[in-house]
Design a protein around this motif. Structure first.
Motif, short mmCIF file in Angstrom:
data_model
loop_
_atom_site.label_atom_id
_atom_site.label_comp_id
_atom_site.label_asym_id
_atom_site.label_seq_id
_atom_site.Cartn_x
_atom_site.Cartn_y
_atom_site.Cartn_z
N PRO A 118 0.76 -1.21 0.02
CA PRO A 118 0.19 0.09 0.11
C PRO A 118 0.78 1.31 -0.03
O PRO A 118 0.45 2.27 -0.60
CB PRO A 118 -0.83 0.01 1.35
CG PRO A 118 -0.91 -1.66 1.38
CD PRO A 118 0.27 -1.99 1.09
N THR A 119 1.73 1.22 0.72
CA THR A 119 2.82 2.33 0.94
C THR A 119 3.44 2.78 -0.47
O THR A 119 3.43 3.91 -0.97
CB THR A 119 3.62 2.35 2.11
OG1 THR A 119 3.00 2.11 3.34
CG2 THR A 119 4.63 3.58 1.96
N LEU A 120 3.85 1.68 -1.00
CA LEU A 120 4.73 1.69 -2.33
C LEU A 120 3.78 2.20 -3.39
O LEU A 120 3.66 3.08 -4.36
CB LEU A 120 5.18 0.42 -2.91
CG LEU A 120 6.57 0.22 -2.00
CD1 LEU A 120 7.09 -1.10 -2.63
CD2 LEU A 120 7.62 1.37 -2.28
N PHE A 121 2.55 1.76 -3.54
CA PHE A 121 1.57 1.91 -4.29
C PHE A 121 1.00 3.38 -4.24
O PHE A 121 1.12 4.33 -5.43
CB PHE A 121 0.05 1.21 -4.23
CG PHE A 121 -1.10 1.78 -4.99
CD1 PHE A 121 -1.21 1.18 -6.54
CD2 PHE A 121 -2.13 2.06 -4.43
CE1 PHE A 121 -2.07 1.65 -7.11
CE2 PHE A 121 -3.23 2.34 -5.48
CZ PHE A 121 -3.22 2.42 -6.77
N MET A 122 0.65 4.08 -3.23
CA MET A 122 0.60 5.35 -3.00
C MET A 122 1.49 6.39 -3.12
O MET A 122 1.34 7.41 -3.87
CB MET A 122 0.06 5.74 -1.55
CG MET A 122 -1.41 4.93 -1.16
SD MET A 122 -2.18 5.13 0.38
CE MET A 122 -0.95 4.52 1.45
N ALA A 123 2.83 5.90 -3.02
CA ALA A 123 4.09 6.90 -3.32
C ALA A 123 4.12 6.72 -4.63
O ALA A 123 4.45 8.02 -5.34
CB ALA A 123 5.05 6.32 -2.63
N VAL A 124 3.92 5.66 -5.61
CA VAL A 124 4.20 5.86 -7.00
C VAL A 124 3.12 6.57 -7.74
O VAL A 124 3.24 7.41 -8.61
CB VAL A 124 4.36 4.47 -7.44
CG1 VAL A 124 4.03 4.13 -9.05
CG2 VAL A 124 5.47 3.51 -7.14
N THR A 125 1.95 6.32 -7.33
CA THR A 125 0.83 7.09 -7.82
C THR A 125 0.67 8.72 -7.23
O THR A 125 -0.20 9.45 -8.00
CB THR A 125 -0.53 6.49 -7.62
OG1 THR A 125 -0.81 6.45 -6.20
CG2 THR A 125 -0.46 5.22 -8.31
N GLU A 126 1.46 9.07 -6.31
CA GLU A 126 1.26 10.23 -5.41
C GLU A 126 -0.02 10.51 -5.21
O GLU A 126 -0.24 11.99 -5.49
CB GLU A 126 2.18 11.46 -6.66
CG GLU A 126 3.55 11.01 -7.08
CD GLU A 126 4.03 12.06 -7.72
OE1 GLU A 126 3.41 13.18 -8.28
OE2 GLU A 126 5.38 11.98 -8.00
N SER A 127 -0.44 9.72 -4.70
CA SER A 127 -2.03 10.01 -4.04
C SER A 127 -2.27 9.17 -2.90
O SER A 127 -1.64 8.24 -2.73
CB SER A 127 -3.02 9.55 -5.26
OG SER A 127 -2.92 10.31 -6.38
N TYR A 128 -2.97 9.73 -2.07
CA TYR A 128 -3.55 9.08 -0.94
C TYR A 128 -4.77 8.44 -0.99
O TYR A 128 -5.70 9.08 -1.28
CB TYR A 128 -3.45 10.00 0.40
CG TYR A 128 -3.95 9.36 1.70
CD1 TYR A 128 -3.25 8.34 2.33
CD2 TYR A 128 -5.26 9.87 2.00
CE1 TYR A 128 -3.63 7.85 3.30
CE2 TYR A 128 -5.67 9.39 3.17
CZ TYR A 128 -5.03 8.30 3.92
OH TYR A 128 -5.48 7.64 4.93
N TYR A 129 -4.77 7.16 -0.78
CA TYR A 129 -5.97 6.47 -1.20
C TYR A 129 -6.49 5.78 0.34
O TYR A 129 -5.93 5.23 0.73
CB TYR A 129 -6.02 5.36 -1.95
CG TYR A 129 -5.54 5.62 -3.26
CD1 TYR A 129 -6.54 5.98 -4.18
CD2 TYR A 129 -4.20 5.66 -3.74
CE1 TYR A 129 -6.43 6.45 -5.57
CE2 TYR A 129 -4.09 5.96 -5.16
CZ TYR A 129 -5.00 6.69 -6.04
OH TYR A 129 -4.80 7.03 -7.16
N PRO A 130 -7.64 6.43 0.75
CA PRO A 130 -8.06 6.05 2.22
C PRO A 130 -8.44 4.52 2.07
O PRO A 130 -8.13 3.87 3.43
CB PRO A 130 -9.35 6.76 2.41
CG PRO A 130 -9.05 7.95 1.54
CD PRO A 130 -8.50 7.74 0.22
N GLU A 131 -9.08 4.00 1.22
CA GLU A 131 -9.36 2.72 1.20
C GLU A 131 -8.14 1.79 1.18
O GLU A 131 -7.94 0.92 2.18
CB GLU A 131 -9.80 2.09 -0.14
CG GLU A 131 -11.40 2.98 -0.17
CD GLU A 131 -11.25 4.07 -0.78
OE1 GLU A 131 -12.20 4.78 -1.42
OE2 GLU A 131 -10.08 4.79 -1.09
#
Length: 231
Positions: A98-111
């Motif tokens: 989850p941390t890598l996914f949000m860091a790569v997409t440069e977005s914070y996803y609450p789900e």
């Protein structure tokens, strides 16, 4: 005749106390000298023995610190059973992804952050249950007393509190990080500890999980929030 008289005269003079033998005087002098010198000799011997005892007295070593214990345990990491290594490192995927996914997409996803948080709470609760199970066998160094079993319940309570605060990511992640840290502290030094290979494995897994959760907090602070599932 003189030979018979003189010895008798010497004997009578000696018996009357008027003749003192030099040997007796020498013995008295020696005794007087020894009497005056005795305190000095006693003090000298006492000082010498105290110096020797100070030199020979072993220095008390301070109790080993937790990081020192961990340093000696890390060399036993590769002695871990293969299933423990594979399942342990595979269990880091829900932490790191989850941390890598949000860091790569440069977005914070609450789900995504919630999924990571829920998994973290499950792991914290699992660590408490592992301590409980470790204390149950009769051959275990950790006895099923109030201290061990009560401390086994603490991580589960922290996991429960984490889920109660899941609407706000910052306090929830802070709570689950506290649960991971307290569990690691218990397992390393506070209570009767696990085998060395397990402590080394636990330390690595907890460290990676900690930085993954901190990374989620950083992503929450610097990137905009987006929804994966639109309402």
């Amino acid at each position: 005749l003189l030979a018979n008289i003189i010895p008798r005269w010497l004997i009578s003079e000696r018996d009357s106390g008027r003749v003192k033998r030099p040997a007796a005087f020498d013995c008295r002098g020696t005794e007087i000298f020894q009497t005056h010198a005795a305190p000095f000799l006693v003090r000298s011997q006492h000082f010498h023995s105290s110096v020797v005892s100070l030199k020979k007295r072993p220095q008390s070593e301070p109790p080993p610190r937790e990081l020192d214990l961990l340093r000696y345990d890390m060399k036993d990491l590769w002695k871990s059973p293969k299933p423990a290594l594979v399942l342990g490192f595979a269990g880091l995927i829900p932490f790191v992804t989850p941390t890598l996914f949000m860091a790569v997409t440069e977005s914070y996803y609450p789900e995504v952050a919630y999924a990571q948080l829920a998994y973290s709470a499950c792991i914290v609760s699992f660590l408490g249950g592992a301590r409980w199970g470790f204390a149950l066998p009769e051959s275990s160094p950790a006895k099923p007393d109030w201290i061990n079993l009560a401390n086994s319940v603490v991580p589960s309570l922290l996991a429960w509190a984490t889920m109660l605060m899941s609407d706000s990511i910052i306090p929830a992640v802070t709570m689950v990080i506290m649960g991971l840290g307290i569990s690691l502290h218990y397992d390393l030094s506070l209570l009767p500890t696990y085998p060395s290979w397990f402590k080394a494995l636990r330390s690595i897994l907890t460290t990676v999980a900690f930085f993954s959760l901190v990374g989620t907090l950083i992503v929450n602070g610097i990137y905009p929030e987006k929804k994966i599932f639109l309402d």
